[in-house]
Design an enzyme around this catalytic site. Structure first.
Site, PDB file in Angstrom:
ATOM      1  CG  ASP A 159      28.713 -11.352 -10.421  1.00  0.00           C
ATOM      2  OD1 ASP A 159      27.413 -10.804 -10.812  1.00  0.00           O
ATOM      3  OD2 ASP A 159      29.184 -10.986  -9.264  1.00  0.00           O
ATOM      4  CG  HIS A 187      30.401  -7.254  -8.877  1.00  0.00           C
ATOM      5  ND1 HIS A 187      29.493  -7.767  -9.442  1.00  0.00           N
ATOM      6  CD2 HIS A 187      29.272  -5.170  -8.693  1.00  0.00           C
ATOM      7  CE1 HIS A 187      27.769  -7.522  -8.824  1.00  0.00           C
ATOM      8  NE2 HIS A 187      27.776  -6.199  -8.781  1.00  0.00           N
TER       9      HIS A 187
HETATM   10  P1  NDP Z   1      20.662  -0.155  -2.891  1.00  0.00           P
HETATM   11  O1  NDP Z   1      20.767  -0.597  -1.623  1.00  0.00           O
HETATM   12  O2  NDP Z   1      19.669  -0.973  -3.257  1.00  0.00           O
HETATM   13  O3  NDP Z   1      22.389  -1.010  -3.467  1.00  0.00           O
HETATM   14  C1  NDP Z   1      22.940  -0.035  -2.721  1.00  0.00           C
HETATM   15  C2  NDP Z   1      24.112  -0.457  -3.728  1.00  0.00           C
HETATM   16  O4  NDP Z   1      24.680  -2.301  -3.586  1.00  0.00           O
HETATM   17  C3  NDP Z   1      24.688   0.026  -5.031  1.00  0.00           C
HETATM   18  O5  NDP Z   1      26.110   1.286  -5.513  1.00  0.00           O
HETATM   19  C4  NDP Z   1      24.228  -1.069  -6.295  1.00  0.00           C
HETATM   20  O6  NDP Z   1      25.099  -0.447  -6.972  1.00  0.00           O
HETATM   21  C5  NDP Z   1      25.314  -2.270  -5.134  1.00  0.00           C
HETATM   22  N1  NDP Z   1      24.731  -3.504  -5.835  1.00  0.00           N
HETATM   23  C6  NDP Z   1      25.585  -4.170  -5.561  1.00  0.00           C
HETATM   24  N2  NDP Z   1      25.693  -5.234  -5.818  1.00  0.00           N
HETATM   25  C7  NDP Z   1      24.246  -5.271  -6.129  1.00  0.00           C
HETATM   26  C8  NDP Z   1      23.113  -5.966  -6.661  1.00  0.00           C
HETATM   27  N3  NDP Z   1      23.237  -7.117  -7.090  1.00  0.00           N
HETATM   28  N4  NDP Z   1      22.212  -5.810  -7.324  1.00  0.00           N
HETATM   29  C9  NDP Z   1      21.459  -4.771  -6.171  1.00  0.00           C
HETATM   30  N5  NDP Z   1      22.420  -3.993  -5.800  1.00  0.00           N
HETATM   31  C10 NDP Z   1      23.983  -4.582  -6.007  1.00  0.00           C
HETATM   32  O7  NDP Z   1      19.891   0.886  -3.022  1.00  0.00           O
HETATM   33  P2  NDP Z   1      19.421   2.148  -2.631  1.00  0.00           P
HETATM   34  O8  NDP Z   1      19.236   3.249  -3.132  1.00  0.00           O
HETATM   35  O9  NDP Z   1      17.911   1.419  -2.331  1.00  0.00           O
HETATM   36  O10 NDP Z   1      20.135   2.408  -0.971  1.00  0.00           O
HETATM   37  C11 NDP Z   1      21.299   2.989  -1.301  1.00  0.00           C
HETATM   38  C12 NDP Z   1      21.406   4.132   0.878  1.00  0.00           C
HETATM   39  O11 NDP Z   1      22.995   3.981   0.717  1.00  0.00           O
HETATM   40  C13 NDP Z   1      20.168   4.906   0.907  1.00  0.00           C
HETATM   41  O12 NDP Z   1      20.027   4.726   1.771  1.00  0.00           O
HETATM   42  C14 NDP Z   1      21.584   6.045   0.587  1.00  0.00           C
HETATM   43  O13 NDP Z   1      21.068   7.035   1.161  1.00  0.00           O
HETATM   44  C15 NDP Z   1      22.548   5.817   0.928  1.00  0.00           C
HETATM   45  N6  NDP Z   1      24.130   6.411   0.740  1.00  0.00           N
HETATM   46  C16 NDP Z   1      24.739   5.980   2.153  1.00  0.00           C
HETATM   47  C17 NDP Z   1      25.759   6.677   2.032  1.00  0.00           C
HETATM   48  C18 NDP Z   1      26.387   6.955   3.798  1.00  0.00           C
HETATM   49  O14 NDP Z   1      26.531   5.900   4.245  1.00  0.00           O
HETATM   50  N7  NDP Z   1      27.352   7.229   3.697  1.00  0.00           N
HETATM   51  C19 NDP Z   1      26.365   7.270   0.317  1.00  0.00           C
HETATM   52  C20 NDP Z   1      25.749   6.606  -0.264  1.00  0.00           C
HETATM   53  C21 NDP Z   1      24.231   6.737  -0.206  1.00  0.00           C
HETATM   54  P3  NDP Z   1      23.197   0.097  -8.316  1.00  0.00           P
HETATM   55  O15 NDP Z   1      23.696   1.071  -7.832  1.00  0.00           O
HETATM   56  O16 NDP Z   1      24.986  -0.420  -9.917  1.00  0.00           O
HETATM   57  O17 NDP Z   1      22.560  -1.038  -8.634  1.00  0.00           O
END
Ligand code: NDP
Length: 327
Positions: A159, A187
């Site tokens: 941001d 945020h």
């Molecule tokens: P991303 O990598 O695109 O995003 C991950 C997180 O970052 C989301 O919560 C997203 O929020 C957040 N975020 C914060 N700021 C931003 C921004 N400016 N723009 C975009 N995202 C932002 O998500 P993916 O779905 O590609 O990947 C998530 C991964 O996490 C998956 O591989 C899943 O398996 C994994 N995962 C792992 C966990 C663990 O290690 N225990 C638990 C849960 C999931 P928002 O959704 O609001 O955009």
């Protein structure tokens, strides 16, 4: 040569993880003299994808990359770690209520806080990126009683960077000419990007723009930038989010330049009327070890109302996770 520093990335197989890991391994997080050992935490179904990313990391032959571990167990992934980037989170699904979202994330960030408490290195620094980032950070922090609360932070640097570029472009200057910008609060769409204390060319940035532009263009453009990216790209911002995570930790570890500050969500000590314990964004400096909230800024009525609104949202989120038994 120095011993490698362990850096853990959760959600490592996701979009942000993919944009983040290569930059960490190339030395952009901790600097060109610090070897890193990467620890990738993923949920079980995403382990194979994480292995694919690890193969690509191997194929880069990064001189600073001392090794890569992949796990679906938080205790393993956080054992001995010095930097934890908590990216993986449960996104809000269609029709999902806030309580469901907070519960789902409580199920992720509570055990991660516990695992950090149990096994992280003494110098652990935590950055939460996964949304709702501030409250996820609060959940993890509250389950890590042996780690100083100030080590838990949430990301508002994206941001901040967005706001820096918007004002630089408006005034026709370079981004390096913008100083002392602040993101206050959560945020989320309620965040308050503050131009009143920002300086461009040694003068208040707010004085160089019309109040109308500041209120009706600047603030909403910064606050709604994430949605605008999704609309244009067909996918959410990933490289810029990863870049901001790199910036946040790099600044924390290397310090802010003399006479300037940045924005980060850190545990409130009550400064500026933000209730103690909330993880809220402030103007902050780092001396290379810890963040400090910049003190003594005068807050006018306009800014006061904006800060209060965003902080009220954080208080509500804290109440909600309290009543769900998550903190
Ligand atoms: P991303 O990598 O695109 O995003 C991950 C997180 O970052 C989301 O919560 C997203 O929020 C957040 N975020 C914060 N700021 C931003 C921004 N400016 N723009 C975009 N995202 C932002 O998500 P993916 O779905 O590609 O990947 C998530 C991964 O996490 C998956 O591989 C899943 O398996 C994994 N995962 C792992 C966990 C663990 O290690 N225990 C638990 C849960 C999931 P928002 O959704 O609001 O955009």
């Amino acid at each position: 040569s120095t011993a490698p520093v362990k850096v853990t990335v959760t959600g490592a197989a996701g979009q942000i993880g993919y944009a983040l890991l290569f930059r960490i391994a190339s030395g952009q997080l901790l600097g060109p003299d610090t070897p890193v050992r990467l620890s990738l935490l993923e949920i079980t179904p995403a382990l194979k994808a994480a292995e694919g990313t690890a193969m690509e990391l191997d194929d880069c032959a990064f001189p600073l990359l001392a090794g890569i571990d992949i796990s679906d167990d938080a205790n393993t992934a956080f054992d001995g770690t010095s930097v934890a980037l908590l990216v993986g989170a449960r996104p809000r699904g269609p029709g999902m209520e806030r309580g469901d979202l907070l519960s789902a994330n409580g199920g992720i960030f509570k055990p991660q806080g516990e695992a950090l408490n149990k096994g992280a290195a003494d110098d652990i620094r935590v950055l939460v990126v996964g949304n709702p980032a501030n409250t996820n950070a609060l959940i993890a922090q509250s389950h890590a009683p042996d780690i100083p609360a100030e080590r838990f932070t949430a990301m508002t640097r994206l941001d901040h960077n967005r706001a820096v570029t918007q004002i630089a472009q408006k005034l026709g200057v370079g981004v390096s000419d913008v100083h002392k910008l602040t993101i206050w609060g959560n945020h989320s769409a309620t965040q308050y990007p503050d131009l009143f204390h920002a300086e461009v060319g040694g003068r208040s940035a707010a004085e160089q723009v019309e109040q109308e532009w500041l209120e009706n263009t600047f603030i909403p453009t910064v606050a709604k930038r994430g949605a605008a990216i999704i609309d244009a790209r067909g996918a959410s911002s990933a490289a810029s989010a990863a870049n901001a995570a790199i910036d946040h930790v790099h600044t924390w570890v290397h310090g802010t330049p003399e006479g300037d500050w940045t924005s980060a969500a850190i545990v409130s000590d009550g400064s500026y009327g933000v209730p103690e314990g909330l993880i809220s964004s402030f103007p902050v400096t780092s001396d290379g070890t810890s963040w400090k909230i910049v003190q003594g800024l005068e807050i006018d009525d306009f800014s006061r109302a904006k800060i209060d609104a965003s902080v009220a949202e954080l208080s509500e989120e804290r109440e909600a996770v309290r009543s769900l038994g998550l903190i």
